[in-house]
Scaffold this active site. Structure first.
Site, PDB file in Angstrom:
ATOM      1  N   ASP A 133      31.654  29.983  42.505  1.00  0.00           N
ATOM      2  CA  ASP A 133      32.695  29.016  42.181  1.00  0.00           C
ATOM      3  C   ASP A 133      31.987  27.874  41.439  1.00  0.00           C
ATOM      4  O   ASP A 133      30.755  27.864  41.341  1.00  0.00           O
ATOM      5  CB  ASP A 133      33.338  28.517  43.479  1.00  0.00           C
ATOM      6  CG  ASP A 133      34.363  27.424  43.242  1.00  0.00           C
ATOM      7  OD1 ASP A 133      35.214  27.592  42.347  1.00  0.00           O
ATOM      8  OD2 ASP A 133      34.304  26.399  43.939  1.00  0.00           O
ATOM      9  N   ASP A 178      33.386  27.193  48.202  1.00  0.00           N
ATOM     10  CA  ASP A 178      33.400  25.983  49.026  1.00  0.00           C
ATOM     11  C   ASP A 178      34.769  25.680  49.604  1.00  0.00           C
ATOM     12  O   ASP A 178      34.909  24.756  50.399  1.00  0.00           O
ATOM     13  CB  ASP A 178      32.942  24.781  48.197  1.00  0.00           C
ATOM     14  CG  ASP A 178      33.977  24.377  47.159  1.00  0.00           C
ATOM     15  OD1 ASP A 178      34.551  23.276  47.270  1.00  0.00           O
ATOM     16  OD2 ASP A 178      34.228  25.175  46.228  1.00  0.00           O
ATOM     17  N   ASP A 195      33.543  23.957  40.955  1.00  0.00           N
ATOM     18  CA  ASP A 195      33.828  22.644  41.533  1.00  0.00           C
ATOM     19  C   ASP A 195      33.570  22.624  43.033  1.00  0.00           C
ATOM     20  O   ASP A 195      34.159  23.414  43.780  1.00  0.00           O
ATOM     21  CB  ASP A 195      35.277  22.248  41.247  1.00  0.00           C
ATOM     22  CG  ASP A 195      35.519  21.967  39.785  1.00  0.00           C
ATOM     23  OD1 ASP A 195      35.094  20.913  39.310  1.00  0.00           O
ATOM     24  OD2 ASP A 195      36.137  22.829  39.118  1.00  0.00           O
TER      25      ASP A 195
END
Length: 224
Positions: free
Chosen positions: A8, A167, A10
């Site tokens: 991922d 996250d 961000d």
């Protein structure tokens, strides 16, 4: 056998999530309101959330707001905060581990390609990624699995041969729906959220030994 790792962006490579929440929370405070973390959880990792923070704020104050002005000023502060951020601990090390293992490396993000690629270039890590898939490539972003499926296809691997590093709960759900294993590394915002079906949870990518983890997965799969 695991042959690829898909990141991922961000909140995993660069902590843009903390400043995103912080700038919305600052606006809420100006109107004597609080931004509920449980509501914000629906936004993180997705550009298709059913939660609109401005709708919620307008309901609290009981009148329409100049969203254009608010968003313009909020985004300016958001970008300023991000300028103070550096690549998160462990990212470079995991990229190097993947290279040494001969794994393919991809990225799947609900943000735009220009946003992701701009920061990857700024951080000096763009050459590590053989494939990028962003919201420009799909109709629906995470938790829809399309981004991860496209990233796996681009890398030439079956989803079962890839592990996603995420996250957020939205991102983790997208990876599992795509048929991948998922290692969650929550940031300062998403550590407060409940994650569902994941394969491993870490406090930092500094803790991740890809080879050791993959060996454990292989032993579990073969029963040896």
């Amino acid at each position: 056998m695991i042959r690829a790792v898909i990141f991922d962006f961000d909140g995993l490579i660069l902590d843009t999530e903390t400043s995103e929440y912080r700038t919305f929370a600052e606006i809420y405070e100006q109107y004597g309101a609080q931004l509920p973390m449980e509501s914000w959880a629906r936004v993180v990792g997705s550009s298709d959330s059913d939660f609109d923070p401005y709708d919620y704020l307008e309901k609290h104050v009981g009148r329409p707001l100049d969203r254009g002005d608010l968003e313009s000023r909020r985004r300016e502060r958001h970008l300023a905060y991000i300028e103070e951020e550096d690549i998160l601990p462990g990212v470079r090390e995991v990229l190097e581990q993947a290279r040494e293992l001969g794994w393919k490396v991809g990225l799947a993000s609900s943000s735009t390609r220009s946003w992701v690629e701009g920061y990857l270039n700024k951080l000096g890590i763009r050459p590590h990624f053989q494939c990028l898939r962003t919201r420009d490539d799909v109709e629906r972003t995470k938790p829809d699995p399309a981004l991860y499926r496209l990233a796996a296809e681009c890398l030439g691997v079956d989803p079962s041969e890839a592990v996603a590093l995420e996250d957020s709960p939205n991102g983790a759900l997208a990876a599992k729906r795509a048929g991948m294993r998922c290692i969650a590394v929550p940031n300062s915002v998403t550590k407060h959220f409940a994650f569902g079906d994941i394969d491993l949870r870490l406090d930092s990518l500094e803790e991740l030994d890809l080879k050791a983890w993959a060996d454990r997965v292989e032993k579990t799969a073969t029963g040896k």
